[in-house]
Enzyme design. Structure first.
Site, short mmCIF file in Angstrom:
data_model
loop_
_atom_site.label_atom_id
_atom_site.label_comp_id
_atom_site.label_asym_id
_atom_site.label_seq_id
_atom_site.Cartn_x
_atom_site.Cartn_y
_atom_site.Cartn_z
N ASP A 97 2.21 -6.26 2.47
CA ASP A 97 1.19 -5.75 2.86
C ASP A 97 1.16 -4.34 3.94
O ASP A 97 0.78 -4.24 4.76
CB ASP A 97 0.08 -6.64 3.90
CG ASP A 97 -1.27 -6.26 4.01
OD1 ASP A 97 -1.42 -4.94 3.18
OD2 ASP A 97 -2.01 -6.66 4.62
N HIS A 118 0.62 -1.20 -0.02
CA HIS A 118 -0.03 0.17 -0.25
C HIS A 118 0.89 1.29 -0.08
O HIS A 118 1.67 1.56 0.82
CB HIS A 118 -0.98 -0.01 1.26
CG HIS A 118 -1.95 -1.11 1.31
ND1 HIS A 118 -3.12 -1.11 0.91
CD2 HIS A 118 -1.46 -2.41 1.77
CE1 HIS A 118 -3.60 -2.26 0.87
NE2 HIS A 118 -2.78 -3.21 1.41
N HIS A 175 -2.07 -12.42 1.70
CA HIS A 175 -1.60 -12.46 3.26
C HIS A 175 -2.39 -13.35 3.74
O HIS A 175 -3.01 -13.45 4.80
CB HIS A 175 -1.95 -10.90 3.85
CG HIS A 175 -3.17 -10.38 3.54
ND1 HIS A 175 -4.32 -11.17 3.58
CD2 HIS A 175 -3.35 -9.02 3.07
CE1 HIS A 175 -5.52 -10.13 3.28
NE2 HIS A 175 -4.83 -8.88 2.68
N HIS A 203 -0.51 4.05 8.15
CA HIS A 203 -1.53 5.01 8.71
C HIS A 203 -0.95 6.01 9.86
O HIS A 203 0.08 5.41 10.60
CB HIS A 203 -2.71 4.08 9.64
CG HIS A 203 -3.52 2.99 8.75
ND1 HIS A 203 -4.58 3.76 8.21
CD2 HIS A 203 -3.26 1.79 8.47
CE1 HIS A 203 -5.13 2.59 7.43
NE2 HIS A 203 -4.33 1.52 7.60
N HIS A 251 -8.75 -10.54 -0.85
CA HIS A 251 -8.40 -10.60 0.54
C HIS A 251 -9.59 -11.66 0.95
O HIS A 251 -10.76 -11.10 0.90
CB HIS A 251 -8.95 -8.84 0.69
CG HIS A 251 -8.90 -8.79 2.18
ND1 HIS A 251 -7.99 -8.16 3.18
CD2 HIS A 251 -9.45 -9.57 3.48
CE1 HIS A 251 -8.04 -8.01 4.18
NE2 HIS A 251 -8.89 -8.81 4.65
N LYS A 298 -8.12 -6.76 -7.81
CA LYS A 298 -8.29 -6.97 -6.25
C LYS A 298 -9.46 -6.89 -5.95
O LYS A 298 -10.36 -5.92 -5.96
CB LYS A 298 -7.32 -5.94 -5.69
CG LYS A 298 -7.27 -6.16 -4.00
CD LYS A 298 -6.53 -7.30 -3.61
CE LYS A 298 -6.88 -7.47 -2.07
NZ LYS A 298 -5.90 -6.83 -1.24
N ARG A 332 -0.87 4.46 -0.66
CA ARG A 332 -1.40 5.51 -0.53
C ARG A 332 -1.11 6.49 -1.85
O ARG A 332 -0.89 6.30 -2.79
CB ARG A 332 -1.20 6.05 0.80
CG ARG A 332 -1.19 5.13 1.93
CD ARG A 332 -2.36 4.23 2.18
NE ARG A 332 -2.18 3.37 3.40
CZ ARG A 332 -2.98 2.45 3.72
NH1 ARG A 332 -3.67 1.96 2.57
NH2 ARG A 332 -2.89 1.85 4.64
N ALA A 388 -6.52 -0.38 10.84
CA ALA A 388 -5.90 -1.57 10.60
C ALA A 388 -4.82 -1.48 9.72
O ALA A 388 -5.09 -1.01 8.40
CB ALA A 388 -6.88 -2.65 10.09
#
Ligand code: NCD
Ligand code: ZN
Length: 358
Positions: free
Chosen positions: A250, A14, A178, A254, A144, A105, A16, A264
Site C-alpha cells: 500500500d 499505488h 491492508h 503524496h 478496502h 477493486k 499514480r 492519507a
C-alpha cells in the site's frame, strides 16, 4: 548474512500517473517481479480501455527509465486492478477478464483517497450483479473494507459486509486489503474465500507513531494505524507467513504539501525489501519471508493461471539478493518542484539489496 528472494510480489501498490509515476515506479520495478497496481487515479481506471492505457503508461515509464539508466527493469509486470465505479457494467467486466484484467477493486464511497467514485451501497442488487459476474469470470475482488463509522472501528464494522459477501458468493475470491485490526483475522479462518494483504506499516507501527508525540503526518494512512495489540497480531501473521495472507505494501505517495494538508497514504516503496528482511531477521523468521512476499500470493491469486509473465517465473525467476549491511533510506525524493518523504526517511536500515537478475 544473505537471503535471495525469488519473484517478490507487492500485491497492493499505488504508482499514480504523470511525473509521480515516473519517479516512484523504479523503486518497485527494481525489486519486485510484479505488483497489483491500484486504480484510484483521477479519473478512475474503470474500463478496459483505461486499464490498457494505464498499463501501457506504466510499461513506457519503466522502459524509459531502464534505457536512461541502463538497468534491466523490464521484467516487472504491472497487474492493473479495475475500479468498481457506478459506470462499470458486467459486460465491461467480461471484456476486461478476456483481456487479462482479473482484479477488481472496491472502494466504499468516501473511504479513502480518490474514492468519490466508489460504491455507496455494497450490499444491493446492482453491486450483486457485478459480484456475480466477477465470480463467473474468475475475477478476484479486492476490497478496502472500512465503514463510515468511528475511525478505529471502521474495519471491524465492515466485517459484517465481508461475511455477507463471502457467504453469498462462495466461489468469489475476496481480498481484505491492508488488514489492520486483529478482530478481522478470524474471518480468514472462517471463510475459505477470504484472504488478506498486509502492509509493512501496519506490522511495525501503531497509533502512537502517528499521534503519540508531535503529529506525524507521514504515518497517516487509511486504514489508520491501530493499537499495539493489532500490530502484534498482524506481525505474527506475517512472520508465520499465514497461508491466507500476502504482502501488499500500500505504498501511496503524496507530495509533502498534500501530506501537510492531511492526505492519507504512506510512501513505503523505498528500501522495502531491506526493511522486510531486517524485520524478519530480527524475529528469527527469515525462512518465512519468501512465502510472505511471493509464494502465498502466487497461490492465492493463482497467478500462473492468468498472468502470462508468471508462467516464466518458475524457470527464469527474478532473483533479489539482500544482505545484512547498513543502508540509509533517503531523506526525501524529488518530484518536479516538490518532495516525497519515504517511510523511515533518513534512517539506517540493517539490510540492503545487492543484486538483481532480471
Ligand atoms: C491510498 C492512496 O493514497 O491512494 N491511501 C492510503 O492511505 N492507503 C488509498 C488507499 O489504499 O486507501
Ligand atoms: Zn491502497
Amino acid at each position: 548474512m544473505q537471503i535471495t528472494l525469488k519473484n517478490p510480489l507487492d500485491m497492493h501498490l499505488h504508482l499514480r500517473d504523470g511525473a509521480l509515476l515516473d519517479v516512484v515506479t523504479p523503486f518497485s520495478a527494481k525489486s519486485f517481479a510484479a505488483a497489483v497496481i491500484m486504480p484510484n487515479l483521477t479519473p478512475p481506471i474503470d474500463s478496459l480501455h483505461k486499464a490498457q492505457a494505464y498499463k501501457q503508461a506504466i510499461k513506457d515509464s519503466i522502459h524509459s527509465y531502464a534505457k536512461a539508466h541502463k538497468q534491466p527493469l523490464e521484467s516487472f509486470e504491472p497487474l492493473c486492478a479495475l475500479y468498481l465505479s457506478d459506470s462499470l457494467t458486467p459486460q465491461e467486466l467480461e471484456s476486461c477478464a478476456k483481456h487479462g484484467f482479473k482484479l477488481l477493486k472496491l472502494y466504499p464511497k468516501g473511504a479513502t483517497t480518490n474514492s468519490d467514485n466508489g460504491i455507496a451501497q455494497v450490499l444491493d442488487s446492482k453491486s450483486y450483479e457485478i459480484f456475480s459476474a466477477a465470480q463467473e469470470l474468475g475475477i478476484i475482488l479486492c476490497i478496502h473494507g472500512e465503514s463510515g463509522g468511528f475511525v478505529l472501528e471502521r474495519e471491524m464494522e465492515f466485517g459484517a459486509i465481508f461475511r455477507e459477501l463471502a457467504t453469498r458468493f462462495p466461489n468469489l475470491k475476496i481480498i481484505i486489503e491492508h488488514i489492520s485490526d486483529h478482530r478481522t483475522i478470524p474471518l480468514l479462518e472462517e471463510y475459505d474465500n477470504l484472504y488478506a494483504t498486509l502492509t509493512l506499516h501496519h506490522i511495525t507501527l501503531d497509533l502512537s507513531n502517528l499521534a503519540g508525540g508531535a503529529l506525524c503526518h507521514h504515518h497517516f494512512c487509511k486504514p489508520v494505524l491501530k493499537t499495539p495489540k493489532d500490530k502484534q497480531a498482524l506481525l505474527d501473521l506475517a512472520l508465520n507467513a499465514h497461508s491466507k495472507v500476502c504482502f501488499g505494501s500500500d505504498s501511496a505517495p503524496h507530495s509533502l504539501e498534500a501530506k501537510q494538508k492531511g492526505a492519507a497514504g504512506i510512501f513505503s516503496a523505498v528500501g522495502l525489501l531491506p526493511q522486510l528482511a531486517e524485520l524478519f531477521h530480527k524475529h528469527n523468521a527469515l525462512h518465512n519471508l519468501q512465502a510472505f512476499v511471493s509464494d502465498n500470493a502466487m497461490k492465492i491469486y493463482d497467478l500462473a493461471c492468468w498472468v502470462q509473465a508468471a508462467q516464466a517465473w518458475e524457470d527464469n525467476p527474478k532473483l533479489i539478493t539482500l544482505e545484512q549491511a547498513p543502508y540509509k533510506i533517503p531523506e526525501s525524493i524529488r518530484v518536479l518542484d516538490s518532495n516525497l518523504t519515504p517511510l523511515r526517511a533518513g534512517e539506517m536500515i540493517a539490510w540492503r539489496e545487492i543484486e538483481s537478475k532480471a
